[in-house]
Each structure stands twice: as C-alpha cells, then as structure tokens.
Scaffold this motif. Structure first.
Motif, PDB file in Angstrom:
ATOM      1  N   GLU A 173       0.167   3.555  -3.100  1.00 32.97           N
ATOM      2  CA  GLU A 173      -0.578   4.897  -2.701  1.00 32.97           C
ATOM      3  C   GLU A 173       0.215   6.057  -3.188  1.00 32.97           C
ATOM      4  O   GLU A 173      -0.135   7.211  -3.434  1.00 32.97           O
ATOM      5  N   ALA A 193       0.734  -1.289  -0.092  1.00 28.87           N
ATOM      6  CA  ALA A 193      -0.030  -0.107  -0.132  1.00 28.87           C
ATOM      7  C   ALA A 193       0.761   1.353  -0.099  1.00 28.87           C
ATOM      8  O   ALA A 193       0.624   2.291  -0.661  1.00 28.87           O
ATOM      9  N   VAL A 198      -3.539  11.178   0.162  1.00 28.87           N
ATOM     10  CA  VAL A 198      -3.041   9.965  -0.471  1.00 28.87           C
ATOM     11  C   VAL A 198      -3.401   8.841   0.444  1.00 28.87           C
ATOM     12  O   VAL A 198      -3.741   7.739  -0.322  1.00 28.87           O
ATOM     13  N   PHE A 199      -2.810   8.825   1.591  1.00 23.82           N
ATOM     14  CA  PHE A 199      -2.757   7.535   2.406  1.00 23.82           C
ATOM     15  C   PHE A 199      -3.991   7.541   2.992  1.00 23.82           C
ATOM     16  O   PHE A 199      -4.595   6.619   3.631  1.00 23.82           O
ATOM     17  N   LYS A 200      -4.797   8.852   3.448  1.00 20.89           N
ATOM     18  CA  LYS A 200      -6.102   8.669   3.902  1.00 20.89           C
ATOM     19  C   LYS A 200      -6.186   8.219   5.349  1.00 20.89           C
ATOM     20  O   LYS A 200      -6.958   7.406   5.731  1.00 20.89           O
ATOM     21  N   TYR A 246       0.058  15.291   5.561  1.00 22.09           N
ATOM     22  CA  TYR A 246       0.661  14.262   4.514  1.00 22.09           C
ATOM     23  C   TYR A 246       1.602  13.509   5.337  1.00 22.09           C
ATOM     24  O   TYR A 246       1.932  12.415   5.263  1.00 22.09           O
ATOM     25  N   GLN A 262       2.600   6.244  -4.995  1.00 21.27           N
ATOM     26  CA  GLN A 262       3.119   6.277  -6.411  1.00 21.27           C
ATOM     27  C   GLN A 262       4.650   6.282  -6.538  1.00 21.27           C
ATOM     28  O   GLN A 262       5.116   7.041  -7.276  1.00 21.27           O
ATOM     29  N   THR A 290       1.798   5.149   7.889  1.00 19.54           N
ATOM     30  CA  THR A 290       1.492   4.224   6.653  1.00 19.54           C
ATOM     31  C   THR A 290       2.807   3.300   6.604  1.00 19.54           C
ATOM     32  O   THR A 290       2.939   2.207   6.478  1.00 19.54           O
ATOM     33  N   ASP A 336      -3.496  15.064   4.089  1.00 20.25           N
ATOM     34  CA  ASP A 336      -3.103  13.679   3.482  1.00 20.25           C
ATOM     35  C   ASP A 336      -4.064  13.234   2.604  1.00 20.25           C
ATOM     36  O   ASP A 336      -5.337  12.757   3.276  1.00 20.25           O
TER      37      ASP A 336
END
Length: 415
Positions: free
Chosen positions: A263, A259, A332-334, A349, A265, A356, A330
């Motif tokens: 996530e 992940a 992206v990772f939520k 973020y 990228q 994460t 954040d």
C-alpha cells in the motif's frame, strides 16, 4: 419473670445450639428489660444476620457497636456466617458493615469499615472489605491503596491480591494488575478465578504464550474446567493467527508481500552499516516511499529464509516529512478509528501509516494497534506486547545520511 442476666445467658445458649428463633426471642426479651446491654445488641444483630433479617441486624448492631467489647460471656456467640462478636470493636463494625452491604447501603458500610480499619493493629479483613467496596463504588484509586494494605497485613491472602489486581485493571494499569494476579496465584494456587483473569490480562497485552501456560496450570488442577478449556482453544487459535500474520520473525519475501509494503509502495534502497562486531550476523535494509522510510534489521542467525536472507528482528518506521504527513489525508492505508461519540473517523497519513505498521509488524488487530500507539503517544517510554517491544527511537545510522536523523516507531523482538 426471669432475671435479665438469666434471660441473656439462656438466649446465648440457645443460639450456640442452633436455635435461632428461641435465641432471638430470648435476647429481645432481655433487651426490653436491659436496653443498655451493648453486648446483647451485638449478639442479637449477629443472630438476625444469620437468618438474613438484614434491616433488623443493622439496627441491632448499630445499637451495640458503641460498646464494642462484645459479649462478656466466655462462651461468646457465633452467627451462621462465622462472625465472632466476642472479638471487640473490629468484629462489631465488620458485622454492621456486612449487614449494610446486604441492604445496599454501601456508603454507610464504607464509613463503618473505615472506622474498623482505623483500629490498631488493623484487621486485614476490614482493609480488604473496605477496598472491595470502594472498587464496587468505582473509586479505584482509593481501592488500590486499601487493598495494597490488606495484602501487606495478610501475606497469604490470595483474595486480597486478586481484588487488588481487579482494581489496578479498572485503573487501566495492566502491568500492576498482572503483578497482583500473579501474587494471588502464588498465594492461592488452587484459586481458579485468579488464574483465569491472569490469563485474560496476559492475552490482552499479546502475551498469548504466558496466558496459555496459566490456563494449562489451571487445567492440570481442574481437568473439567469448561471456561479454562474454552479460553485455551481461543488463545491457541489467536496465537496461531498472530504468528502467521506478524512480520517480526519473517523474511524479506513476506515483508515485500505485506499490506504495509504494497500500500505504501515501498522500494528497496540501500543497506546501512551493521552494528559494530555483528556484520556477519545482522544487516539493516532501508525501504523508501514518498513520505516514509522503513528500516528492517535482519538476523541471519534466526534462519527461516534462503542462505543469507535472515529473519526480521526489528522494524523501524520513520516519516520523512512529519508535518506534511500529519496534514495529509490518509488516502493510502484508508485507516479509520472509532471516535468518542462512537462514529468512525478517518485519520491523517501519519496516523494511518503508524497504525498499519504496528498491525503488520505485530500481527495484531487494528484496535490493539490503536491502543498500543495511544500508550506511546501518552508518554509511555516503551510498551511490551506479544513478545515484542515498541518505542519511539531514532533510526540507526541515519545520522550519516543527508538530512540527518530520522525519528519514528521501533518494533523489535524482546530478548
């Protein structure tokens, strides 16, 4: 009417033969005629305690505690709970404190135990019981001090070490708690509760293998211990899940499917120079995304992948623009965290990426990742969890790259 001394002697004899009613009545009659007999008051208090008349016991013991030389009769008097009041001031105050505990008067009991603990040499029971009562009153720092003294005064007292572990754990000093629980197990190998809480404490920091060893040792002694058997099953499943999820020990293929990788990228960029003298064994690969970089150290000696692939022995997450990452939402990772008021709150973020990263690298729940991250933020130089070590560090070799050093989270397998 019988002379007072005869009444007293007869009452003590009845108590020694288990006739609590007759002994109590005799002492009451004796004290009506000789109210200044401190030893008789102590004996009467012990007798009241034996039949659980705690209020009467506390009153009688309080009357006699100032004359704490105890019963002069060489036969002494023991209550049903094993308190020998022929031992002097310490015994008297211990007995009084125990009666006060039964009455729920914990602060008064603490005061009596402090007086007992001040008598030289200190009685380990007074030190231990004082520490336990302070623990019950949630005065954990004081409790640890007294329980540590109790452990020193009675080197084989497993229960004192066990209580010390509980106090340390209440203070959220898990390392000290584990050390105390280990000492309790050493002192009292058959003490089941000590092994159970030691296993729980080890599991709480991700040391599932060590926790399982403690449960196996307990089950070797008590094969039918249901709680230990249940905890073993739970830990075995948790260990299997952690091993399946964690990136440490995996290959580059598992990293690319994680992940964190997907996530964020991340894209594979370049390899950094291997540590001096280890070029054939290790390689460091850099992966980049707009706001972060990931450095993975692969150890070919670990096996597990295609030839030359190697397994991950360390992961290093670095934010390329920490200020911007801290200001950015954040999306992206939520990741969300539980705020002090119990509500879920989004994070920035930088925090989302860090949590994460820890969750993926260690294979732990997000709640555990949050706790580990908080420990580092609060000043711990490093944290050990699940066979790995976490710390803030500079990225190896980054100083040779444009832009200078990168600082971030390093997670590595513990040797």
């Amino acid at each position: 009417m019988a002379p007072p001394d005869d009444l007293r002697d007869r009452a003590l004899d009845l108590l020694s033969r288990g006739d609590m009613g007759g002994g109590i009545a005799g002492l009451e009659e004796h004290l009506a005629a000789a109210p200044g007999d401190g030893g008789a008051w102590l004996a009467l208090g012990a007798a009241y305690a034996a039949v659980e008349r705690w209020a009467d016991a506390a009153r009688a013991l309080a009357r006699g505690v100032d004359d704490a030389r105890g019963v002069d009769d060489p036969r002494g008097v023991d209550d049903a709970r094993g308190v020998d009041l022929d031992g002097g001031a310490t015994e008297a105050r211990l007995a009084l404190a125990r009666s006060l505990v039964h009455l729920g008067r914990l602060d008064d009991a603490i005061a009596e135990l402090r007086k007992a603990a001040a008598i030289e040499p200190p009685d380990p029971r007074a030190l231990r019981e004082l520490g336990i009562l302070l623990y019950d009153r949630q005065r954990y720092d004081e409790a640890t001090l007294w329980l540590a003294r109790a452990c020193e005064a009675a080197p084989e007292d497993g229960r004192a070490a066990f209580a010390l572990g509980l106090a340390h754990e209440a203070r959220r000093d898990v390392a000290a708690a584990i050390a105390a629980y280990r000492e309790a197990v050493r002192r009292a190998p058959a003490f089941a509760d000590a092994r159970l809480v030691l296993a729980d404490a080890l599991a709480s920091i991700g040391e599932h293998e060590q926790a399982l060893r403690e449960l196996e040792a307990l089950l070797a002694r008590e094969r039918t211990h249901e709680k230990a058997a249940h905890n073993r099953e739970v830990l075995e499943r948790a260990l299997a899940e952690m091993r399946a999820r964690r990136l440490l020990g995996k290959t580059e293929r598992e990293l690319a499917r994680s992940a964190l990788f997907v996530e964020a990228q991340l894209r594979r960029r370049d390899a950094l120079p291997a540590p001096a003298g280890e070029a054939a064994a290790r390689r460091v690969v850099r992966y980049a995304a707009p706001l972060l970089e990931l450095y993975a150290t692969f150890d070919a000696r670990g096996g597990g992948g295609a030839p030359g692939d190697g397994v991950i022995e360390a992961l290093h997450l670095a934010l390329t623009d920490p200020d911007r990452a801290a200001r950015s939402e954040d999306d992206v990772f939520k990741v969300t965290v539980i705020a002090e008021d119990g509500r879920q709150a989004p994070v920035n973020y930088a925090t989302g990426a860090s949590l994460t990263f820890l969750r993926e690298a260690l294979g732990c729940p997000m709640t555990q990742a949050s706790a580990l991250y908080a420990a580092l933020l609060h000043g711990s130089p490093s944290v050990d969890w699940g066979g790995a070590t976490l710390r803030f560090a500079s990225v190896p070799g980054a100083a040779e790259r444009p832009g200078g050093e990168r600082h971030g989270l390093l997670v590595s397998l513990r040797v």
